[in-house]
Design an enzyme around this catalytic site. Sequence first.
Site, PDB file in Angstrom:
ATOM      1  N   SER A  13       0.858  -1.239  -0.027  1.00 20.45           N
ATOM      2  CA  SER A  13      -0.025   0.002   0.035  1.00 20.45           C
ATOM      3  C   SER A  13       0.991   1.178  -0.062  1.00 20.45           C
ATOM      4  O   SER A  13       0.529   2.407  -0.467  1.00 20.45           O
ATOM      5  CB  SER A  13      -0.919  -0.217   1.095  1.00 20.45           C
ATOM      6  OG  SER A  13      -0.432   0.292   2.400  1.00 20.45           O
ATOM      7  N   LEU A  97      18.891  -5.506   6.592  1.00 20.91           N
ATOM      8  CA  LEU A  97      19.966  -5.496   5.630  1.00 20.91           C
ATOM      9  C   LEU A  97      21.513  -5.632   6.219  1.00 20.91           C
ATOM     10  O   LEU A  97      21.657  -4.982   7.187  1.00 20.91           O
ATOM     11  CB  LEU A  97      19.763  -4.207   4.680  1.00 20.91           C
ATOM     12  CG  LEU A  97      18.274  -4.496   4.043  1.00 20.91           C
ATOM     13  CD1 LEU A  97      17.927  -2.866   3.410  1.00 20.91           C
ATOM     14  CD2 LEU A  97      18.372  -5.363   2.599  1.00 20.91           C
ATOM     15  N   HIS A 113       8.605   3.745   8.711  1.00 15.74           N
ATOM     16  CA  HIS A 113       8.511   2.703   9.657  1.00 15.74           C
ATOM     17  C   HIS A 113       7.325   3.232  10.644  1.00 15.74           C
ATOM     18  O   HIS A 113       7.031   4.389  10.923  1.00 15.74           O
ATOM     19  CB  HIS A 113       9.770   2.854  10.738  1.00 15.74           C
ATOM     20  CG  HIS A 113       9.509   2.029  12.074  1.00 15.74           C
ATOM     21  ND1 HIS A 113       9.821   0.683  11.882  1.00 15.74           N
ATOM     22  CD2 HIS A 113       9.232   2.513  13.190  1.00 15.74           C
ATOM     23  CE1 HIS A 113       9.756   0.505  13.143  1.00 15.74           C
ATOM     24  NE2 HIS A 113       9.313   1.371  13.937  1.00 15.74           N
ATOM     25  N   GLU A 178       1.195   7.096   6.892  1.00 17.33           N
ATOM     26  CA  GLU A 178       2.401   6.753   6.099  1.00 17.33           C
ATOM     27  C   GLU A 178       2.117   7.214   4.469  1.00 17.33           C
ATOM     28  O   GLU A 178       3.064   7.342   3.931  1.00 17.33           O
ATOM     29  CB  GLU A 178       2.478   5.087   6.150  1.00 17.33           C
ATOM     30  CG  GLU A 178       2.614   4.559   7.613  1.00 17.33           C
ATOM     31  CD  GLU A 178       3.118   3.084   7.464  1.00 17.33           C
ATOM     32  OE1 GLU A 178       3.709   2.828   6.623  1.00 17.33           O
ATOM     33  OE2 GLU A 178       2.580   2.521   8.375  1.00 17.33           O
TER      34      GLU A 178
END
Length: 216
Positions: A13, A97, A113, A178
């Site tokens: 999304s 990562l 986040h 977000e």
Amino acid sequence: MKNVVCLISGRGSNLEALLDAAAREQWEHTLRARIAGVISNRPGAAGLGIAAARGLPTQVIDHRQHTSRDSFDAALMQAVDALRPELVVLAGFMRVLTAAFVDRYAGRMINVHPSLLPAFPGLATHRQALAAGVRVHGATVHFVSHDLDGGAIIGQAAVPVHADDTEETLAARVLAQEHVLLPRCVRLVLQGAVRWHQGRTVELDVAGESLALFGA
Ligand code: GRF
């Protein structure tokens, strides 16, 4: 043309919100930038369908096909580099990562986040927020550093926490923010209005735009 490469793991999304903003604001003309490709570490990620429906190149680098983080990240790096990225956007990418990967894209890789960092890094942020009893929660976009969810903050969006909130209702309220925050931060970085310098975020010219959003 500046290439933006998006890494995803699932629903997509945030990717969709980014693609919508890029189309609406005509980034190809206004920023000379485009979403050049989408890479998922999960073959079943719904976000791959969103990207494909818009004619974007998609790739899967399945972490389960790799025996180590180093080997997965090396394969991912190769796929990302092939797209010649100006900016790498972790849009719901749920893998930690390696330092080598983070170093390669220092200052040109950002993450969204779902909490007001530095509160609640890691997973289950909405559960953490409810358990802590905070009255305000939200989302953060930051440059990616060696510290999990710990890199220099670019922008934040705050939402209220209601007494009757569940993880789901709170997550939905944060997610809506977000979707506003991430495209805005991506645009500002692509414009060069915000950049990373020696582990800090430097605002050069945000042209009256606030990097602190207050959503309902
Ligand atoms: C978002 O809440 C993002 O902040 C977090 O994972 C979720 C991904 O959602 N890292 P989507 O795939 O963008 O819909």
